[in-house]
Design a protein around this motif. Structure first.
Motif, PDB file in Angstrom:
ATOM      1  N   LEU A 190      27.059  65.756  49.420  1.00 33.17           N
ATOM      2  CA  LEU A 190      26.434  66.136  48.152  1.00 33.17           C
ATOM      3  C   LEU A 190      27.384  66.911  47.241  1.00 33.17           C
ATOM      4  O   LEU A 190      27.133  67.022  46.041  1.00 33.17           O
ATOM      5  CB  LEU A 190      25.193  66.990  48.414  1.00 33.17           C
ATOM      6  N   ALA A 191      28.464  67.440  47.803  1.00 30.12           N
ATOM      7  CA  ALA A 191      29.349  68.324  47.037  1.00 30.12           C
ATOM      8  C   ALA A 191      29.908  67.667  45.779  1.00 30.12           C
ATOM      9  O   ALA A 191      29.911  68.292  44.705  1.00 30.12           O
ATOM     10  CB  ALA A 191      30.478  68.829  47.934  1.00 30.12           C
ATOM     11  N   PRO A 192      30.399  66.408  45.835  1.00 37.13           N
ATOM     12  CA  PRO A 192      30.940  65.818  44.606  1.00 37.13           C
ATOM     13  C   PRO A 192      29.915  65.720  43.482  1.00 37.13           C
ATOM     14  O   PRO A 192      30.234  65.976  42.322  1.00 37.13           O
ATOM     15  CB  PRO A 192      31.402  64.431  45.075  1.00 37.13           C
ATOM     16  N   GLN A 193      28.679  65.331  43.822  1.00 39.38           N
ATOM     17  CA  GLN A 193      27.644  65.254  42.794  1.00 39.38           C
ATOM     18  C   GLN A 193      27.373  66.624  42.194  1.00 39.38           C
ATOM     19  O   GLN A 193      27.177  66.766  40.979  1.00 39.38           O
ATOM     20  CB  GLN A 193      26.363  64.678  43.389  1.00 39.38           C
ATOM     21  N   GLY A 249      30.088  70.525  36.055  1.00 37.51           N
ATOM     22  CA  GLY A 249      31.155  70.303  35.094  1.00 37.51           C
ATOM     23  C   GLY A 249      32.539  70.474  35.649  1.00 37.51           C
ATOM     24  O   GLY A 249      33.515  70.490  34.887  1.00 37.51           O
ATOM     25  N   ALA A 250      32.689  70.568  36.985  1.00 38.52           N
ATOM     26  CA  ALA A 250      34.021  70.737  37.576  1.00 38.52           C
ATOM     27  C   ALA A 250      34.846  69.469  37.436  1.00 38.52           C
ATOM     28  O   ALA A 250      36.067  69.516  37.302  1.00 38.52           O
ATOM     29  CB  ALA A 250      33.909  71.132  39.051  1.00 38.52           C
ATOM     30  N   VAL A 251      34.193  68.308  37.501  1.00 34.95           N
ATOM     31  CA  VAL A 251      34.863  67.025  37.294  1.00 34.95           C
ATOM     32  C   VAL A 251      33.958  66.161  36.436  1.00 34.95           C
ATOM     33  O   VAL A 251      32.751  66.399  36.327  1.00 34.95           O
ATOM     34  CB  VAL A 251      35.170  66.302  38.633  1.00 34.95           C
ATOM     35  N   ALA A 267      42.272  68.743  47.356  1.00 32.97           N
ATOM     36  CA  ALA A 267      41.190  69.376  48.121  1.00 32.97           C
ATOM     37  C   ALA A 267      39.830  69.012  47.557  1.00 32.97           C
ATOM     38  O   ALA A 267      38.837  68.953  48.286  1.00 32.97           O
ATOM     39  CB  ALA A 267      41.369  70.897  48.122  1.00 32.97           C
ATOM     40  N   LEU A 268      39.762  68.744  46.259  1.00 36.86           N
ATOM     41  CA  LEU A 268      38.506  68.341  45.644  1.00 36.86           C
ATOM     42  C   LEU A 268      38.334  66.831  45.640  1.00 36.86           C
ATOM     43  O   LEU A 268      37.219  66.333  45.663  1.00 36.86           O
ATOM     44  CB  LEU A 268      38.427  68.870  44.207  1.00 36.86           C
ATOM     45  N   LEU A 326      35.089  60.687  49.874  1.00 41.12           N
ATOM     46  CA  LEU A 326      34.180  60.551  51.016  1.00 41.12           C
ATOM     47  C   LEU A 326      32.789  60.198  50.533  1.00 41.12           C
ATOM     48  O   LEU A 326      32.108  59.345  51.100  1.00 41.12           O
ATOM     49  CB  LEU A 326      34.155  61.853  51.822  1.00 41.12           C
ATOM     50  N   HIS A 327      32.370  60.861  49.467  1.00 43.80           N
ATOM     51  CA  HIS A 327      31.054  60.583  48.894  1.00 43.80           C
ATOM     52  C   HIS A 327      30.967  59.148  48.392  1.00 43.80           C
ATOM     53  O   HIS A 327      29.961  58.467  48.572  1.00 43.80           O
ATOM     54  CB  HIS A 327      30.791  61.556  47.745  1.00 43.80           C
TER      55      HIS A 327
END
Length: 293
Positions: A67-70, A76-78, A100-101, A107-108
């Motif tokens: 869930l982290a990428p979403q 607004g980080a990406v 790292a991001l 993976l997502h």
């Protein structure tokens, strides 16, 4: 005095919010472990539940990573990327995003939506079991059986019956002449709570799992009672054999398979561990770690 809803509200106030999935799971695990350590001769269901919740926590941690990428996009980080995974990689590098991001983002993208959905179902089941039974432990600890009887609803008859058995077992444990009968009553109360959890609470969640979700849940069912890793306790895969598990012939999502393993492998191992519990023992150290002591 609190009602059942009041006890539930009280216990929920000490839990992180639902979106903080890993922290919430750890808090649930810690509550179970803390109840067991408070009265290890009595709250055997809670001790076993602590280990089960800790195992579920592995899947919950993976779900939080997926869930982290979403969440990064929402914060607004990406910026969202479209197209293939390679195109996404190029877009993210072009945005100046660090490796790292990028890794969890890829993976997502590579993981199926169904995998994440399965892990979230497992997380919901973990929450549901705690919601169903956790409040009863808190009410019993602070008000005894009378408080539980005052608050319980007809839908909670199985829980009340189990705690009545537990309470009678506690009374008999205090007398040398009835100690053995009391010990067995506490074991039977543990089985009653476990059977309620397995036959009433879990089936609707297990029924929602995909084939890969069932396999992940099945492979994750080993209990590390002593800190020795997978070799430290009973395992569904070891009990039925890895070929049966990988082929889908046996699955933790199947109620009959699950209860057979619990009854023949998990419970005997847990009751033996619990009977041998001593302060400073490997079991005590594991539970203190889970409780955050």
């Amino acid at each position: 005095m609190p009602t059942k809803a009041g006890w539930c509200d009280l216990i929920n106030r000490h839990l992180p919010p639902a979106e903080q999935m890993v922290a919430r799971n750890r808090a649930i695990t810690a509550a179970y472990a803390g109840w067991y350590l408070r009265q290890p001769w009595l709250f055997r269901w809670a001790g076993l539940a602590a280990f089960a919740s800790a195992q579920v926590g592995i899947g919950i941690a993976l779900a939080e990573q997926l869930l982290a990428p979403q969440r990064m996009i929402e914060q607004g980080a990406v910026q969202p990327a479209n197209g293939t995974i390679l195109a996404m990689l190029g877009d993210l590098v072009g945005q100046g995003v660090s490796l790292a991001l990028i890794a969890p983002t890829l993976l997502h993208a590579a993981a199926t939506g169904q995998l994440l959905a399965d892990l979230l179902i497992i997380k919901q089941a973990n929450d549901a079991i705690f919601s169903d039974t956790g409040w009863a432990h808190l009410a019993y600890i602070h008000g005894g059986l009378a408080e539980l009887e005052r608050c319980v609803a007809s839908a909670d008859h199985a829980i009340l019956a189990a705690f009545r058995m537990l309470d009678e077992g506690a009374r008999q444990l205090c007398e040398p002449d009835t100690f053995a009968q009391g010990w067995e009553l506490v074991n039977q109360a543990t089985i009653a709570l476990l059977r309620h959890e397995q036959m009433t609470i879990l089936p609707p969640y297990m029924a929602q799992l995909s084939d890969i979700g069932r396999l992940i849940a099945t492979l994750g069912t080993w209990m590390d009672f002593t800190g020795n890793g997978p070799a430290g306790g009973p395992s569904f895969s070891n009990f039925f054999g890895l070929p049966a598990v990988l082929s889908g012939a046996r699955s933790i999502a199947n109620t009959t398979d699950r209860w057979t393993w619990i009854e023949r492998d998990l419970l005997p191992a847990w009751f033996a561990q619990s009977a041998a519990y001593r302060e400073g023992s490997p079991l005590d150290r594991r539970l203190r770690t889970l409780a955050g002591f």
